[in-house]
Design an enzyme around this catalytic site. Sequence first.
Site, PDB file in Angstrom:
ATOM      1  CD  GLU A 198     -64.185  47.785 -48.410  1.00 12.88           C
ATOM      2  OE1 GLU A 198     -64.274  47.163 -47.337  1.00 12.88           O
ATOM      3  OE2 GLU A 198     -64.979  47.654 -49.334  1.00 12.88           O
ATOM      4  CD  GLU A 199     -60.913  45.329 -50.414  1.00 14.18           C
ATOM      5  OE1 GLU A 199     -62.131  45.207 -50.208  1.00 14.18           O
ATOM      6  OE2 GLU A 199     -60.048  45.100 -49.536  1.00 14.18           O
ATOM      7  CD  GLU A 250     -68.724  50.429 -47.261  1.00 14.53           C
ATOM      8  OE1 GLU A 250     -68.637  49.208 -47.470  1.00 14.53           O
ATOM      9  OE2 GLU A 250     -68.550  50.940 -46.127  1.00 14.53           O
ATOM     10  CG  LEU A 299     -67.218  42.087 -54.731  1.00 13.38           C
ATOM     11  CD1 LEU A 299     -66.469  41.512 -55.853  1.00 13.38           C
ATOM     12  CD2 LEU A 299     -67.848  41.091 -53.852  1.00 13.38           C
ATOM     13  CG  ASP A 300     -71.456  46.507 -50.145  1.00 13.53           C
ATOM     14  OD1 ASP A 300     -72.653  46.173 -50.238  1.00 13.53           O
ATOM     15  OD2 ASP A 300     -70.924  46.867 -49.084  1.00 13.53           O
ATOM     16  CG  ASP A 314     -63.517  44.905 -43.410  1.00 15.56           C
ATOM     17  OD1 ASP A 314     -63.908  45.815 -44.151  1.00 15.56           O
ATOM     18  OD2 ASP A 314     -63.800  44.826 -42.205  1.00 15.56           O
ATOM     19  CG  ASP A 334     -63.274  41.777 -51.096  1.00 10.50           C
ATOM     20  OD1 ASP A 334     -63.125  41.233 -49.981  1.00 10.50           O
ATOM     21  OD2 ASP A 334     -64.273  42.384 -51.446  1.00 10.50           O
ATOM     22  CG  ASP A 365     -67.094  48.618 -51.337  1.00  9.60           C
ATOM     23  OD1 ASP A 365     -67.945  48.576 -50.421  1.00  9.60           O
ATOM     24  OD2 ASP A 365     -66.329  47.666 -51.604  1.00  9.60           O
TER      25      ASP A 365
HETATM   26  P1  FBP Z   1     -67.837  45.420 -47.287  1.00  6.03           P
HETATM   27  O1  FBP Z   1     -68.328  44.072 -47.536  1.00  6.03           O
HETATM   28  O2  FBP Z   1     -67.545  46.206 -48.505  1.00  6.03           O
HETATM   29  O3  FBP Z   1     -66.708  45.459 -46.307  1.00  6.03           O
HETATM   30  O4  FBP Z   1     -69.092  46.239 -46.661  1.00  6.03           O
HETATM   31  C1  FBP Z   1     -69.506  46.299 -45.465  1.00  6.03           C
HETATM   32  C2  FBP Z   1     -70.738  45.412 -45.239  1.00  6.03           C
HETATM   33  O5  FBP Z   1     -70.486  44.107 -45.622  1.00  6.03           O
HETATM   34  C3  FBP Z   1     -72.033  45.914 -45.876  1.00  6.03           C
HETATM   35  O6  FBP Z   1     -72.219  45.437 -47.167  1.00  6.03           O
HETATM   36  C4  FBP Z   1     -73.098  45.349 -44.940  1.00  6.03           C
HETATM   37  O7  FBP Z   1     -74.291  46.072 -44.942  1.00  6.03           O
HETATM   38  C5  FBP Z   1     -72.406  45.397 -43.596  1.00  6.03           C
HETATM   39  O8  FBP Z   1     -70.996  45.462 -43.847  1.00  6.03           O
HETATM   40  C6  FBP Z   1     -72.684  44.171 -42.789  1.00  6.03           C
HETATM   41  O9  FBP Z   1     -72.088  44.370 -41.539  1.00  6.03           O
HETATM   42  P2  FBP Z   1     -72.499  43.460 -40.292  1.00  6.03           P
HETATM   43  O10 FBP Z   1     -72.019  42.089 -40.602  1.00  6.03           O
HETATM   44  O11 FBP Z   1     -71.802  44.095 -39.121  1.00  6.03           O
HETATM   45  O12 FBP Z   1     -73.978  43.537 -40.163  1.00  6.03           O
END
Ligand code: FBP
Length: 329
Positions: free
Chosen positions: A88-89, A274, A112-113, A59, A65, A110
């Site tokens: 995560e980072e 997560e 920043l989700d 990512d 983040d 994590d």
């Molecule tokens: P990060 O932002 O911490 O990488 O988390 C993953 C995430 O963004 C979730 O928050 C979210 O539910 C999912 O991925 C969205 O994924 P996609 O764009 O494939 O639907």
Amino acid sequence: MTLERHISEGERIHPEATGEFSALLHGLSLAAKLVWREVTKAGLVNILGKTDRMNVSGDEVKKLDEFADETIFKAMDHVGHLCVMASEENEDLLQIPDHYPQGRYVLIYDPLDGSSNIDANITIGSIFSIYRRVSPGGKGTMEDVLQPGCKQVAAGYLLFGFSMMFVYCAGHGVHGFTLDPSVGEFLLSHESIRIPHRGSIYSVNEGNHARWQPAMQRYIHFIKQDDKATGRPYSLRYTGSLVADVHRTLLYGGIYCYPGDTKNPSGKLRLVYEDNPLAYIVENAGGAASDGGVRILDIQPETLHQHSPLFIGSPDEVKLVEEFLAGKR
Ligand code: FBP
């Protein structure tokens, strides 16, 4: 009822408690406010957009983040109650600097989700998970971090929406606090949250439909049929921020799904920072969480950044999708 008071009163339930655990949660609530301060002025200062880094999951690392990652680490590295952290980072463990004391606990987060939503000012969050160390002493090890989710002693998330929330569980119910900016305190706004047993809201990225296994496609087709008696068709709600979608599911009921597919056989979400903390929260609120078959909290992690499919929410809804995935429906 402030968060600080709630944490201290929670500690009184444990006569053997030393205050270390409370200090950890206090540190996290401070880190939360520091991140929130940056989030609220994100459009005004140079903190939107990307760094030139990719994290171990491939990512793009956003500036916010990175800021959140460093802020949480710096707020927690000197409290003296942690033996190791992981996030995560960062590909590897985050060791406690030598000049600070080591402690009995492990913090995984994590920072920043929902990163893809940052620049669009859509709700994002942070997720945390706390364990007791299993290694004998000194610096913490990978063994301390790779514990099954059922070993968590606490977990929670921060929600950065039009107001900021701190939702946590330390084994005595799931409680939500909202930040009152006028006093800078988290005040109890959602005591002893209980998830509804069932709900007609589903949350999934349907854009991946063609890559899903037929059983998953059948499940989604089923919940979209018109049948008033069973609350169908369900309504689709998907923000792209896991924390926001799970928070809504916790309050309104329903289900959030991130299945495996032909591109990502184990889905996109990470088990350790997560799935595990959110599964701990939702289960303690009366809900359920699995990878489609196995209870998330029973999965033994093998690597820090491993992925796992996630089906989380109202117990009846998780049971329903599991029946489809098992070919029973
Ligand atoms: P990060 O932002 O911490 O990488 O988390 C993953 C995430 O963004 C979730 O928050 C979210 O539910 C999912 O991925 C969205 O994924 P996609 O764009 O494939 O639907």
